[in-house]
Design a protein around this motif. Sequence first.
Motif, PDB file in Angstrom:
ATOM      1  N   ALA A  66       0.851  -1.100  -0.018  1.00 37.10           N
ATOM      2  CA  ALA A  66      -0.009  -0.164   0.081  1.00 37.10           C
ATOM      3  C   ALA A  66       0.849   1.252  -0.186  1.00 37.10           C
ATOM      4  O   ALA A  66       2.056   1.166   0.376  1.00 37.10           O
ATOM      5  CB  ALA A  66      -0.807   0.152   1.343  1.00 37.10           C
ATOM      6  N   ARG A  67       0.285   2.405  -0.577  1.00 33.11           N
ATOM      7  CA  ARG A  67       0.932   3.567  -0.512  1.00 33.11           C
ATOM      8  C   ARG A  67       0.051   4.413   0.408  1.00 33.11           C
ATOM      9  O   ARG A  67      -0.998   4.579   0.364  1.00 33.11           O
ATOM     10  CB  ARG A  67       0.786   4.080  -1.997  1.00 33.11           C
ATOM     11  N   CYS A  68       0.864   5.126   1.241  1.00 28.45           N
ATOM     12  CA  CYS A  68       0.412   6.026   2.308  1.00 28.45           C
ATOM     13  C   CYS A  68       0.007   7.419   1.425  1.00 28.45           C
ATOM     14  O   CYS A  68       0.719   7.850   0.898  1.00 28.45           O
ATOM     15  CB  CYS A  68       1.107   6.274   3.468  1.00 28.45           C
ATOM     16  N   PRO A  69      -1.237   7.798   1.849  1.00 30.95           N
ATOM     17  CA  PRO A  69      -1.654   8.821   1.150  1.00 30.95           C
ATOM     18  C   PRO A  69      -1.057  10.197   1.517  1.00 30.95           C
ATOM     19  O   PRO A  69      -1.173  11.294   0.991  1.00 30.95           O
ATOM     20  CB  PRO A  69      -3.222   8.960   1.110  1.00 30.95           C
ATOM     21  N   GLY A  70      -0.725  10.176   2.860  1.00 30.29           N
ATOM     22  CA  GLY A  70      -0.358  11.223   3.750  1.00 30.29           C
ATOM     23  C   GLY A  70       1.192  11.640   3.420  1.00 30.29           C
ATOM     24  O   GLY A  70       1.459  12.602   3.127  1.00 30.29           O
ATOM     25  N   CYS A  71       2.034  10.625   3.537  1.00 27.83           N
ATOM     26  CA  CYS A  71       3.490  10.917   3.191  1.00 27.83           C
ATOM     27  C   CYS A  71       3.686  10.278   1.750  1.00 27.83           C
ATOM     28  O   CYS A  71       5.009  10.603   1.353  1.00 27.83           O
ATOM     29  CB  CYS A  71       4.445  10.097   4.154  1.00 27.83           C
ATOM     30  N   GLU A  72       2.954   9.695   1.127  1.00 25.87           N
ATOM     31  CA  GLU A  72       3.368   9.123  -0.272  1.00 25.87           C
ATOM     32  C   GLU A  72       4.426   8.295  -0.326  1.00 25.87           C
ATOM     33  O   GLU A  72       5.238   8.066  -1.418  1.00 25.87           O
ATOM     34  CB  GLU A  72       3.482  10.213  -1.400  1.00 25.87           C
ATOM     35  N   ARG A  73       4.888   7.375   0.809  1.00 28.40           N
ATOM     36  CA  ARG A  73       5.508   6.419   0.819  1.00 28.40           C
ATOM     37  C   ARG A  73       5.036   5.144   0.796  1.00 28.40           C
ATOM     38  O   ARG A  73       3.836   4.819   0.964  1.00 28.40           O
ATOM     39  CB  ARG A  73       6.438   6.582   2.172  1.00 28.40           C
ATOM     40  N   TYR A  74       5.835   3.958   0.395  1.00 31.91           N
ATOM     41  CA  TYR A  74       5.122   2.829   0.381  1.00 31.91           C
ATOM     42  C   TYR A  74       5.396   1.977   1.528  1.00 31.91           C
ATOM     43  O   TYR A  74       6.657   2.020   2.135  1.00 31.91           O
ATOM     44  CB  TYR A  74       5.743   1.873  -0.913  1.00 31.91           C
ATOM     45  N   PHE A  75       4.341   1.260   2.044  1.00 29.82           N
ATOM     46  CA  PHE A  75       4.417   0.510   3.207  1.00 29.82           C
ATOM     47  C   PHE A  75       4.110  -1.213   2.841  1.00 29.82           C
ATOM     48  O   PHE A  75       3.219  -1.511   2.223  1.00 29.82           O
ATOM     49  CB  PHE A  75       3.993   1.051   4.171  1.00 29.82           C
ATOM     50  N   CYS A  76       4.789  -1.875   3.662  1.00 30.57           N
ATOM     51  CA  CYS A  76       4.053  -3.418   3.648  1.00 30.57           C
ATOM     52  C   CYS A  76       3.077  -3.423   4.628  1.00 30.57           C
ATOM     53  O   CYS A  76       2.752  -2.485   5.146  1.00 30.57           O
ATOM     54  CB  CYS A  76       5.344  -4.363   4.387  1.00 30.57           C
ATOM     55  N   ARG A  77       2.064  -4.928   4.649  1.00 31.12           N
ATOM     56  CA  ARG A  77       1.236  -4.844   5.209  1.00 31.12           C
ATOM     57  C   ARG A  77       1.316  -4.533   6.652  1.00 31.12           C
ATOM     58  O   ARG A  77       0.469  -4.147   7.284  1.00 31.12           O
ATOM     59  CB  ARG A  77       0.789  -6.391   5.138  1.00 31.12           C
ATOM     60  N   GLU A  78       2.325  -4.929   7.202  1.00 35.49           N
ATOM     61  CA  GLU A  78       2.391  -4.590   8.768  1.00 35.49           C
ATOM     62  C   GLU A  78       2.538  -3.122   9.105  1.00 35.49           C
ATOM     63  O   GLU A  78       2.170  -2.849  10.341  1.00 35.49           O
ATOM     64  CB  GLU A  78       3.726  -5.304   9.260  1.00 35.49           C
ATOM     65  N   CYS A  79       2.917  -2.334   8.020  1.00 34.75           N
ATOM     66  CA  CYS A  79       3.250  -1.143   8.432  1.00 34.75           C
ATOM     67  C   CYS A  79       2.200  -0.042   8.388  1.00 34.75           C
ATOM     68  O   CYS A  79       1.964   1.116   8.671  1.00 34.75           O
ATOM     69  CB  CYS A  79       4.551  -0.455   7.694  1.00 34.75           C
ATOM     70  N   VAL A  80       0.953  -0.643   7.735  1.00 32.94           N
ATOM     71  CA  VAL A  80      -0.158   0.464   7.152  1.00 32.94           C
ATOM     72  C   VAL A  80      -1.202   0.038   8.255  1.00 32.94           C
ATOM     73  O   VAL A  80      -1.462  -0.975   8.615  1.00 32.94           O
ATOM     74  CB  VAL A  80      -0.544   0.478   5.921  1.00 32.94           C
ATOM     75  N   THR A  81      -2.016   0.931   8.600  1.00 31.29           N
ATOM     76  CA  THR A  81      -3.397   0.846   9.346  1.00 31.29           C
ATOM     77  C   THR A  81      -4.512   1.550   8.575  1.00 31.29           C
ATOM     78  O   THR A  81      -4.234   2.602   7.961  1.00 31.29           O
ATOM     79  CB  THR A  81      -3.145   1.377  10.653  1.00 31.29           C
ATOM     80  N   GLU A  82      -5.642   0.676   8.675  1.00 24.18           N
ATOM     81  CA  GLU A  82      -6.811   1.270   8.010  1.00 24.18           C
ATOM     82  C   GLU A  82      -7.265   2.334   9.093  1.00 24.18           C
ATOM     83  O   GLU A  82      -7.674   1.887  10.156  1.00 24.18           O
ATOM     84  CB  GLU A  82      -7.727   0.432   7.606  1.00 24.18           C
ATOM     85  N   HIS A  83      -7.789   3.498   8.401  1.00 17.31           N
ATOM     86  CA  HIS A  83      -8.265   4.541   9.524  1.00 17.31           C
ATOM     87  C   HIS A  83      -9.180   5.376   8.730  1.00 17.31           C
ATOM     88  O   HIS A  83      -8.990   6.083   7.677  1.00 17.31           O
ATOM     89  CB  HIS A  83      -6.956   5.202  10.057  1.00 17.31           C
ATOM     90  N   ALA A  84     -10.589   5.327   8.972  1.00 13.83           N
ATOM     91  CA  ALA A  84     -11.539   6.180   8.476  1.00 13.83           C
ATOM     92  C   ALA A  84     -11.440   5.687   6.950  1.00 13.83           C
ATOM     93  O   ALA A  84     -11.432   6.785   6.109  1.00 13.83           O
ATOM     94  CB  ALA A  84     -11.307   7.434   8.643  1.00 13.83           C
ATOM     95  N   ASP A  85     -11.692   4.463   6.559  1.00  9.78           N
ATOM     96  CA  ASP A  85     -11.493   3.973   5.149  1.00  9.78           C
ATOM     97  C   ASP A  85     -10.175   4.480   4.447  1.00  9.78           C
ATOM     98  O   ASP A  85     -10.431   4.361   2.911  1.00  9.78           O
ATOM     99  CB  ASP A  85     -13.035   4.539   4.310  1.00  9.78           C
ATOM    100  N   ARG A  86      -9.426   4.694   4.883  1.00  8.86           N
ATOM    101  CA  ARG A  86      -7.862   5.133   4.332  1.00  8.86           C
ATOM    102  C   ARG A  86      -7.020   4.250   5.055  1.00  8.86           C
ATOM    103  O   ARG A  86      -6.858   4.220   6.051  1.00  8.86           O
ATOM    104  CB  ARG A  86      -7.657   6.693   4.351  1.00  8.86           C
ATOM    105  N   VAL A  87      -6.080   4.056   4.051  1.00 10.09           N
ATOM    106  CA  VAL A  87      -4.812   3.341   4.549  1.00 10.09           C
ATOM    107  C   VAL A  87      -3.678   4.252   4.838  1.00 10.09           C
ATOM    108  O   VAL A  87      -3.266   4.977   4.015  1.00 10.09           O
ATOM    109  CB  VAL A  87      -4.379   2.397   3.427  1.00 10.09           C
ATOM    110  N   LEU A  88      -3.240   4.298   6.170  1.00  9.07           N
ATOM    111  CA  LEU A  88      -2.238   5.337   6.354  1.00  9.07           C
ATOM    112  C   LEU A  88      -0.949   4.522   7.138  1.00  9.07           C
ATOM    113  O   LEU A  88      -1.183   3.382   7.712  1.00  9.07           O
ATOM    114  CB  LEU A  88      -2.821   6.217   7.479  1.00  9.07           C
ATOM    115  N   CYS A  89       0.068   5.075   7.005  1.00 12.87           N
ATOM    116  CA  CYS A  89       1.034   4.503   7.747  1.00 12.87           C
ATOM    117  C   CYS A  89       1.228   5.039   9.129  1.00 12.87           C
ATOM    118  O   CYS A  89       0.478   5.690   9.676  1.00 12.87           O
ATOM    119  CB  CYS A  89       2.631   4.692   7.210  1.00 12.87           C
ATOM    120  N   ALA A  90       2.083   4.344  10.249  1.00 12.15           N
ATOM    121  CA  ALA A  90       2.073   4.701  11.421  1.00 12.15           C
ATOM    122  C   ALA A  90       2.300   6.081  11.907  1.00 12.15           C
ATOM    123  O   ALA A  90       1.409   6.532  12.730  1.00 12.15           O
ATOM    124  CB  ALA A  90       2.837   3.548  12.235  1.00 12.15           C
ATOM    125  N   SER A  91       3.226   6.568  11.221  1.00 16.92           N
ATOM    126  CA  SER A  91       3.432   7.674  11.415  1.00 16.92           C
ATOM    127  C   SER A  91       2.475   8.912  11.229  1.00 16.92           C
ATOM    128  O   SER A  91       1.933   9.918  11.768  1.00 16.92           O
ATOM    129  CB  SER A  91       4.906   8.402  11.036  1.00 16.92           C
TER     130      SER A  91
END
Length: 104
Positions: free
Chosen positions: A19-44
């Motif tokens: 997945a690609r985080c829409p916030g920081c536009e970096r790519y992350f593996c399954r463990e590093c992203v979280t779904e939040h309000a229908d959006r996939v975000l990285c932890a930071s």
Amino acid sequence: MPALAHQRCFNHARREAVARCPGCERYFCRECVTEHADRVLCASCLKKQSAQPTERRSRWNAFRRLMACVAGLLLVWIFFYFAGRVLLLLPSDFHEGTMWQEER
Ligand SMILES: [Zn+2]
Ligand SMILES: [Zn+2]
């Protein structure tokens, strides 16, 4: 946009990104992203999102309530101002009761 399959996780260089985080536009593996309000975000970004907006939103709401209050007062003031102007603009003989004098 480069293919997702060739991207690696920002935190784990050996893992493939899912997945690609829409916030920081970096790519992350399954463990590093979280779904939040229908959006996939990285932890930071999730931390940033959950820390800021609630405070900002409540402040914005307070501001909007204040503005509504001021706007209401302004409307009332304008209404009475123009009502006073209209009363002043009326011809003075209108107030002298010529109408009911004629009737008598
Ligand atoms: Zn992010
Ligand atoms: Zn990762």
